[in-house]
Write an enzyme that holds these catalytic residues in place. Structure first.
Site, mmCIF file in Angstrom:
data_model
loop_
_atom_site.group_PDB
_atom_site.id
_atom_site.type_symbol
_atom_site.label_atom_id
_atom_site.label_comp_id
_atom_site.label_asym_id
_atom_site.label_seq_id
_atom_site.Cartn_x
_atom_site.Cartn_y
_atom_site.Cartn_z
ATOM 1 N N SER A 128 -5.449 4.751 -8.212
ATOM 2 C CA SER A 128 -4.286 5.591 -7.906
ATOM 3 C C SER A 128 -4.341 7.002 -8.469
ATOM 4 C CB SER A 128 -3.000 4.937 -8.409
ATOM 5 O OG SER A 128 -2.690 3.873 -7.603
ATOM 6 N N ASP A 174 2.305 2.019 -6.593
ATOM 7 C CA ASP A 174 1.498 2.907 -7.433
ATOM 8 C C ASP A 174 2.374 3.890 -8.194
ATOM 9 O OD1 ASP A 174 -0.453 1.543 -6.125
ATOM 10 O OD2 ASP A 174 -1.154 3.232 -4.922
HETATM 11 C C1 GLA Z 1 -2.385 0.870 -2.334
HETATM 12 C C2 GLA Z 1 -0.972 1.314 -1.982
HETATM 13 C C3 GLA Z 1 0.076 0.392 -2.621
HETATM 14 C C4 GLA Z 1 -0.218 -1.076 -2.328
HETATM 15 C C5 GLA Z 1 -1.690 -1.407 -2.591
HETATM 16 C C6 GLA Z 1 -2.051 -2.802 -2.151
HETATM 17 O O1 GLA Z 1 -2.617 1.024 -3.695
HETATM 18 O O2 GLA Z 1 -0.751 2.635 -2.407
HETATM 19 O O3 GLA Z 1 1.364 0.756 -2.191
HETATM 20 O O4 GLA Z 1 0.135 -1.400 -1.008
HETATM 21 O O5 GLA Z 1 -2.569 -0.501 -1.966
HETATM 22 O O6 GLA Z 1 -1.363 -3.756 -2.885
#
Ligand code: GLA
Length: 392
Positions: A128, A174
């Site tokens: 993230s 995230d």
């Molecule tokens: C990414 C997205 C989240 C979530 C994950 C899977 O990180 O940003 O919102 O959906 O994938 O769990």
């Protein structure tokens, strides 16, 4: 850490001004994957890697962005009046989106600033880094312009930026983990209500090992959006007979009873993953409360299996890592974390075995895939905030 950042700030922007310093973490997700846009539970934690932002206000309407992670992009200079998405602004679109949406929701951001970013989250690793840039931007804009937004407002604005400005239909996990993370705790979040609890992660004898596939992530955003559409289509089929708002409103037992309503077999498998994963995430919290790490690890393994078979977001790299890890002595559980399609896996490993586990995974992965993975020990850090207003 701060000293080189301060001198870089002064060099890049040719200024003597002392910037303020802010930090936002990255995140891992222990379990509860691809449930956050299906109204289910997630169980993420903020980590000590993240994004620093050094910022100082200007008198005029100019904003200058610079990232030490993208030196080739150089300084991106814009005017406060032109905040629309622009491909050539590259990574700087994330902070631009935050400024635009905070303004549209009432923030009085009336003058420009110079800002330098530095992230020590491995790039594109699925930990993230983009939400971390959004949230560090949110907290410094709030501090600089004294807006009335609270941390949850910034989290929701961050998600809007992803959805409406960048074009990725991601859920709220995230930004939530980064905006409300807490040292040594994971967050058990119900994404349908945004109610949450902190669960202490006290692991005296174990490490949470992060294993980066180092796979280049291509087409990641379009495949993510496709999964979300498949879930929405499964939901619409179920809504023909069930009064539900989200896939995760039903239990696995109810799913088995009504699954025949879902006409497309691929959509059915996507729904099955989301609904069973939600159940695993509820159980995982219970097992953790009872200090049953063994059972927690088994739920992680089952999560990976479902993401591989039903959700099809793993791929040979993540499968090799997770499945090799699961067979190693001292590993309680291993799974991919985040969106998938490359990125990172996590494993809960007894401390005394952690070195051997890394050696074995590295050997098997390199032989099969042709390049090496990278390992990090996860430390659960704190949420996005100002970390200093002095030169260190
Ligand atoms: C990414 C997205 C989240 C979530 C994950 C899977 O990180 O940003 O919102 O959906 O994938 O769990």
């Amino acid at each position: 850490m701060n000293e080189p950042l301060h001198s870089t700030f002064k060099d890049i922007f040719a200024t003597d001004k002392e910037p303020l310093t802010f930090f936002a973490p990255g995140r891992i997700n222990l379990i509860g994957e691809h449930t956050d846009y299906n109204g289910g539970y997630v169980f993420p934690a903020s980590i000590s890697f993240g994004t620093y932002a050094l910022v100082s206000q200007r008198e005029d309407q100019t904003i200058r962005f610079y990232s030490m992670n993208f030196p080739e992009v150089g300084v991106v200079t814009i005017d406060l009046a032109t905040l629309d998405y622009d491909t050539k602004h590259n990574w700087a679109n994330y902070p631009k989106g935050m400024i635009q949406f905070m303004r549209s929701q009432g923030a009085s951001i009336s003058n420009g600033f110079d800002v330098l970013y530095y992230g020590n989250i491995p790039n594109g690793a699925g930990l993230s880094s983009s939400a971390s840039i959004e949230m560090v931007t949110g907290v410094f804009l709030k501090a600089l312009f004294d807006t009335s937004f609270n941390q949850l407002d910034l989290i929701q604005i961050g998600q809007r930026v992803e959805n409406e400005y960048i074009g990725v239909n991601s859920g709220i996990m995230d930004q939530f983990a980064i905006g409300l993370g807490k040292q040594d705790h994971a967050i058990h979040l119900d994404t349908s209500t945004l109610n949450y609890d902190y669960a202490p992660i006290h692991l005296p004898e174990h490490h949470i090992l992060i294993i980066n596939t180092n796979k280049e992530r291509t087409l990641h955003d379009s495949k993510y959006n496709e999964r979300r559409e498949q879930c929405e289509s499964a939901l619409q089929d179920l809504q023909k007979e069930l009064q539900i708002q989200h896939l995760c409103d039903i239990t696995p037992e109810e799913f088995e009873r009504y699954a025949s309503l879902i006409t497309n077999p691929v959509d059915k498998r996507r729904a099955r993953h989301a609904i069973y994963e939600n159940q695993r995430t509820i159980e995982a919290l219970e097992q953790l409360k009872q200090h049953n790490l063994q059972a927690f690890g088994e739920l992680m393994n089952a999560s990976h299996q479902s993401l591989k078979e039903d959700y099809e977001v793993t791929g040979i790299e993540l499968d090799t890592i997770a499945e090799t890890a699961q067979k190693q002595p001292g590993v309680l559980g291993a799974r991919m974390t985040g969106a998938g399609f490359g990125g990172c896996a996590i494993a809960i490993v007894e401390k005394e075995h952690v070195q051997q586990v890394q050696t074995n995974i590295q050997q098997i992965y390199s032989e099969k895939i042709g390049y090496k993975p990278t390992f990090y020990i996860a430390n659960i850090g704190d949420q996005a905030k100002q970390i200093s207003n002095e030169v260190i």
